[in-house]
Design an enzyme around this catalytic site. Structure first.
Site: not given
Length: 461
Positions: A300, A311, A325
């Protein structure tokens, strides 16, 4: 009597329907009204079942409990992360979010029918009263703790600030039980642990449930800089076994390491329900290399941080694949002082990746070294992941992986090969990944100066 029961059933149906429409956002009411005949039909069925249970069950049921169980079934059946919280559960969750509560200040576990003290927190009530690590608490205010669950035991120890609780303790070496009176005080939970490892900083974020998590991280970085007189080679951000928590804390913590760019995108049920958060200028680590440690217990909010830093090529990820998740839950308070936790959106990394039921792959896969006894125990045990949870949200954009990755972390840092690999990576010593082509490329990079962008390892996409 029968007429009264039927009248009550009709009243409950009306209450459920009315409450449902008041509860829904305006944008969802049109679709609800369009299918209202079917809803009324099903609610009528619910009313019939409710009345049959109330009239025929072998013992007189508690009406409030029947309704509570019905609500639990409604919400809990949506997905593994949606749930109904009773007033007590909601109150406890709020205390966890604030990061403070009235209590004793001890880290405990249940063992052999007693509350085993792992360690008292420094200068907290239990510590000041003389409670020691290894003590076994056998009674609270004269009432035995045998048979209590861990949650029930914790509930008994928490309470109003300034209120007393008497502990009956069995201590090794003591012939008779020891009685200790402890005065509850405000206990503040610090979810961040850190240390200086050579010329680098190791920062472990245990969870994002605390609304002050980012503040604690900032203090950790400042202390590491001060200890090393500003000569920091880099940081290891340890998110292993971090189950997540508050999305805003994951965003703030990511922002602490990013100067610009998107952090996370959340998408709700409707096309217009899209939110994108963007980083503000300022990098708490002053551009120094960051290695993020992940494993199968990273879920999460911790995956939001890992995905954002990966990224933007701001950090290199090392360890094993994360839990997967990729959904956001919203807590909605109810009139009875309880709440429902409902999945309201999916989140995506800055590049548009959904990690729901797939997880985040680290740049360097480094499996933990297991002690011999654990190798035998875990050999036939599948590791859990989001994709294995019953009723999980599907990910149409990717192939879901069935099994999870190992989440073992040794207590001794010198035995923690993942941490040691991360510290080595900060100094250009690239770990073996098991991928011969990648390892060959890495060895060519091994002599690259630490100041080079290549020292951060390959991009995660």
């Amino acid at each position: 009597m029968r007429k009264k029961e039927l009248a009550l059933g009709a009243f409950l149906i009306a209450l459920v329907v009315t409450g449902g429409f008041l509860f829904m956002p305006l944008v969802q009411r049109e679709s609800a009204q369009a299918t209202s005949p079917e809803i009324y039909k099903n609610l009528e069925l619910f009313g019939v079942v409710l009345e049959r249970v109330r009239a025929e069950y072998v013992e007189k049921p508690d009406d409030a409990k029947l309704i509570e169980n019905a609500i639990k079934g409604l919400v809990n059946g949506l997905d593994p992360h949606s749930a109904y919280l009773t007033p007590k559960e909601f109150q406890d969750e709020q205390a966890d979010t604030r990061g403070e509560f009235g209590g004793l200040g001890i880290d405990v576990m249940m063992e052999d029918g007693a509350i085993k003290v792992i360690a008292p927190l420094d200068n907290m009530p239990a510590d000041r009263a003389g409670v020691l690590a290894g003590d076994a608490i056998t009674a609270l205010d004269g009432q035995t703790v045998k048979g209590l669950s861990m949650d029930a035991a914790v509930d008994r120890m928490r309470g109003a600030v300034g209120s007393p609780v008497t502990l009956t303790i069995q201590r090794k070496g003591a012939t008779n039980p020891i009685t200790v009176k402890v005065i509850r005080d405000i206990i503040k939970i610090n979810p961040v642990q850190y240390s200086v490892e050579g010329d680098a900083g190791w920062i472990k974020v245990k969870s994002f449930e605390n609304e002050h998590t980012t503040e604690y991280l900032q203090k950790a970085v400042e202390d590491i800089k001060r200890t090393l007189d500003g000569k920091v080679s880099g940081y290891v951000l340890d998110l292993r076994n971090n189950p997540g928590g508050l999305l805003d804390q994951a965003i703030d913590l990511s922002d602490a390491f990013l100067d610009k760019g998107s952090i996370v995108v959340t998408r709700g049920r409707n096309a217009e329900d899209i939110e994108r958060t963007t980083a503000k200028p300022g990098d708490i680590a002053d551009g120094k290399p960051v290695i993020v440690l992940l494993n199968g217990g990273s879920a999460s909010a911790s995956e939001v941080v890992a995905g954002a830093l990966q990224d933007h090529k701001r950090a290199t990820l090392l360890g094993t694949r994360s839990f997967g998740k990729g959904s956001v839950q919203t807590l909605i308070p109810l009139a009875n002082k309880g709440a429902i936790r409902v999945t309201t959106a999916r989140y995506f990394t800055p590049s548009g990746r959904s990690i729901q039921a797939t997880g985040i792959e680290p740049d360097y896969v480094v499996e933990p070294e297991l002690p011999p006894e654990l190798k035998l125990q875990l050999a036939s045990v599948p590791f859990e992941s989001e994709a294995q949870l019953r009723g999980h949200l599907k990910n149409a954009a990717a192939t879901e992986e069935g099994g999870g990755s190992i989440s073992y972390v040794p207590k001794e840092k010198e035995k923690d090969n993942q941490l040691q690999a991360a510290l080595a990576l900060l100094h250009g010593q690239l770990p073996q990944t098991g991928n011969k082509a990648m390892d060959s490329l890495d060895q060519a990079r091994a002599t690259t100066p630490a100041s080079s962008p290549l020292a951060n390892g390959p991009s995660g996409g």
